[in-house]
Each structure stands twice: as structure tokens, then as C-alpha cells.
Design an enzyme around this catalytic site. Structure first.
Site, short mmCIF file in Angstrom:
data_model
loop_
_atom_site.label_atom_id
_atom_site.label_comp_id
_atom_site.label_asym_id
_atom_site.label_seq_id
_atom_site.Cartn_x
_atom_site.Cartn_y
_atom_site.Cartn_z
N LYS A 170 -9.22 1.74 -2.43
CA LYS A 170 -9.80 0.95 -1.28
C LYS A 170 -10.99 1.50 -0.76
O LYS A 170 -11.38 2.59 -0.62
CB LYS A 170 -8.60 1.65 -0.31
CG LYS A 170 -8.51 1.04 0.96
CD LYS A 170 -7.51 1.60 2.17
CE LYS A 170 -7.22 1.05 3.41
NZ LYS A 170 -6.25 1.61 4.07
N CYS B 165 -5.30 -3.31 2.71
CA CYS B 165 -5.20 -3.00 3.93
C CYS B 165 -6.40 -3.26 4.71
O CYS B 165 -6.88 -4.52 5.00
CB CYS B 165 -4.35 -1.59 4.06
SG CYS B 165 -3.66 -1.55 5.68
N GLU C 45 0.94 -1.27 -0.08
CA GLU C 45 -0.04 0.20 -0.02
C GLU C 45 0.84 1.32 -0.13
O GLU C 45 2.13 1.03 0.61
CB GLU C 45 -0.97 0.11 1.36
CG GLU C 45 -2.01 1.09 1.34
CD GLU C 45 -2.70 1.08 2.69
OE1 GLU C 45 -2.32 0.48 3.62
OE2 GLU C 45 -3.92 1.75 2.46
O1 LIG Z 1 -2.16 6.85 5.20
C1 LIG Z 1 -1.87 6.30 3.93
O2 LIG Z 1 -1.26 7.04 3.39
C2 LIG Z 1 -2.19 5.17 3.44
N1 LIG Z 1 -3.33 4.33 4.33
C3 LIG Z 1 -2.81 3.62 5.33
O3 LIG Z 1 -1.69 3.35 5.66
C4 LIG Z 1 -3.86 2.94 6.13
C5 LIG Z 1 -4.59 3.88 6.87
S1 LIG Z 1 -3.64 4.86 8.10
N2 LIG Z 1 -3.73 2.07 6.98
C6 LIG Z 1 -4.35 1.15 7.03
O4 LIG Z 1 -5.42 0.79 6.66
C7 LIG Z 1 -3.96 -0.05 8.24
C8 LIG Z 1 -5.14 -0.86 8.92
C9 LIG Z 1 -4.53 -1.53 9.87
O5 LIG Z 1 -3.50 -1.19 10.75
C10 LIG Z 1 -5.43 -2.53 10.85
O6 LIG Z 1 -6.53 -2.67 10.14
O7 LIG Z 1 -5.26 -2.76 11.88
#
Ligand SMILES: O=C(O)CNC(=O)[C@H](CS)NC(=O)CCC(=O)C(=O)O
Length: 277
Positions: free
Chosen positions: A114, A155, A40
Site C-alpha cells: 500500500k 484502501c 485489507e
Molecule cells: O490499520 C490496519 O491494520 C490496516 N490499515 C487500515 O485499516 C487503513 C489504515 S487505518 N485504513 C484505511 O486506509 C481506511 C481509509 C478510509 O477510511 C478513508 O480513506 O476514508
């Protein structure tokens, strides 16, 4: 089919990240990989919207997308770009978190935004509100390839089993889960969730991940869990990349998918029931 997962520690400079990504894709290709997957937000891990506004591009101008399409055709590879953070034509200025499946002629076979946004409070000191920066997608997608059908996810989607079941029911043999998991939830849930999705669907689960401490010029720094993983349709962990940046390779094939489903036909045998009320 020799498949390779890239485990990256992307920072907030897309050009630097591209150099590292191309190097590791070349390494995977030299080692015989025919399908390479990246995590990602391969192009940019940043917690600053202002910084993202400055360095991110629209899809049709994005240098990472263009370069990786070229590399796929040069090296005759299938490439899943786990996701790119991209500017989107959107009223509220939010970005898209978009995954791309690229074929060996360099064309885009599928793209997926996503769907489930990581809006959570992991602890008092650790909260995320992904939907503030990114606009969620609304469409699930599968893509047929000569080696089987790929179902695309990203993710946090991993926590919503209905999406995976619908992809498998639509014919997916391989489910992709490029990620940037938090260390706390990764330690508690990552492997169990990946194995559950594989077992429930009888699919391979291919999960390339971000790892480590991500350098950033602005905003608060971020850490991710690593442990890029391939899980077979029987729920067996075929590869675990640990926490280092690098490449892990596995052999995957559709026969293993049909064998697992012959033994446990839970994907196709459903009993109707009513309630609960
Ligand atoms: O922010 C960005 O630039 C890209 N997006 C991410 O990295 C995303 C949102 S912060 N991360 C996740 O979805 C982690 C999920 C997770 O850790 C869980 O389900 O426990």
C-alpha cells in the site's frame, strides 16, 4: 469469469481469521467462483503495535499466506489476498500492508505494498496514523492473467486518482481496492470514490471490505464500514454486500471494459494544457 468478494470482520487473532477466511473461500468456490478476493488486513485487525509484533510474521513464514496459496491450488482458484499485515525487513520496525495475487497453481503472481498511508483526522475523536505502524510502498503494479490485467491498490489509495489512471494506462482491466474503511468516511465517500475510479478508467473496480465491530484482545476496538462492492466500467454498482459478513458474487468480463471505453475514450484522449501558475 465468476468473481466473489469476501466481506470479513477480522479480529486480532490471525489463526481465527484464517479459519473464517478459508470457510468463505470454500463457499465461494462451491458456488462457482473462479476469482476470489479478500479485504485489507485479512489476517489481523489490531490497533496495538505490541500485539501485532507478537502475532505477525515475515512473509516467508506467514501461515495465512501459506494456507491461502495451498487453498488456491486445491480449489483451482485465482485469489487476491487483499492484504496481510506482515513484519518487514525494515530498520524502523514498521510493518508492511501487502496485497498478493495468487494463481490457481498456488504461486504468487504479484505483490503490492500500500502506497498511501491513512494519516488523517476524521473528527476530534477519530484519528488515524497508519504511517506510524506501516511502511508505505513505492511501486505501482499490474499483473496479466488469462482473464485480463489486474491493477493492485489498497484502501486509502482510492483517494489518489493518478494511481488508478496510471494502472489503467498500463493496461489494467480490473482494479482491486481491498479495504477497511472507517464508518464515517465510508458513509460519505466510499461508493462515490469507487464509481468515480471505475468511470474515469473504464475498469471494473473490485472492492472487498472489512465490516462491523472488530473484536480485539488488546488496544482500542475498531469499526469498519463494510459495503464490499463491485462497480462495472460504466460506473454501475453490480454488487453491494451491505454490512453482513459473507460472500457476494458477480460475473465480470473484458468485453464490458472495451465497450465502455469505446463509448467514452477519456482514458486515451488527452488534451495538453499548461498551468495553472
Ligand atoms: O490499520 C490496519 O491494520 C490496516 N490499515 C487500515 O485499516 C487503513 C489504515 S487505518 N485504513 C484505511 O486506509 C481506511 C481509509 C478510509 O477510511 C478513508 O480513506 O476514508
Amino acid at each position: 469469469m465468476k468473481t466473489a468478494l469476501l466481506q470479513l470482520c477480522s479480529g486480532d487473532d490471525p489463526q481465527e481469521n484464517l479459519v473464517q477466511t478459508k470457510e468463505l473461500i470454500a463457499e465461494a468456490s462451491s458456488a462457482g467462483a473462479e476469482f476470489v478476493l479478500t479485504p485489507e488486513v485479512t489476517n489481523c485487525v489490531s490497533t496495538s503495535r505490541e500485539h501485532q509484533q507478537n502475532v505477525l510474521s515475515f512473509e516467508d513464514q506467514d501461515l495465512t499466506l501459506r494456507a491461502l496459496r495451498e487453498q488456491a491450488s486445491e480449489l483451482d482458484l485465482w485469489v487476491l489476498i487483499g492484504s496481510l499485515a506482515l513484519k518487514a525487513q525494515d530498520q524502523d520496525g514498521r510493518f508492511a500492508n501487502r496485497s498478493f495475487l495468487i494463481s490457481p497453481d498456488g504461486s504468487i503472481c504479484a505483490k503490492y505494498d500500500k502506497i498511501h498511508m491513512f494519516d488523517v483526522c476524521v473528527s476530534e475523536t477519530e484519528t488515524y496514523k497508519e504511517s506510524a505502524g506501516y511502511r508505505p510502498g513505492r511501486c505501482a503494479i499490474t499483473c496479466d492473467t488469462p482473464f485480463g490485467c489486474v491493477g493492485l491498490t489498497v484502501c486509502y489509495d482510492l483517494r489518489f486518482p493518478k494511481l488508478y489512471r496510471s494502472l489503467a494506462k498500463a493496461g489494467a482491466d480490473f482494479l482491486t481496492v481491498p479495504s477497511a474503511f472507517s464508518p464515517v468516511t465510508g458513509d460519505a465517500h466510499w461508493e462515490a470514490l469507487l464509481r468515480a475510479r471505475a468511470i474515469e478508467t473504464g475498469c471494473y473496480v473490485l472492492a472487498p471490505a472489512q465490516t462491523g465491530e472488530h473484536s480485539s484482545s488488546v488496544g482500542r476496538p475498531r469499526q469498519t464500514y463494510g459495503h464490499s462492492m463491485v462497480v462495472g466500467p460504466w460506473g454501475d454498482v453490480l454488487a453491494d454486500a451491505g454490512t453482513d459478513v459473507g460472500v457476494v458474487q458477480v460475473e465480470i468480463n473484458k468485453t464490458t471494459v472495451s465497450n465502455a471505453r469505446k463509448r467514452i475514450p477519456s482514458l486515451t484522449c488527452e488534451t495538453r494544457f499548461s498551468g495553472p501558475k
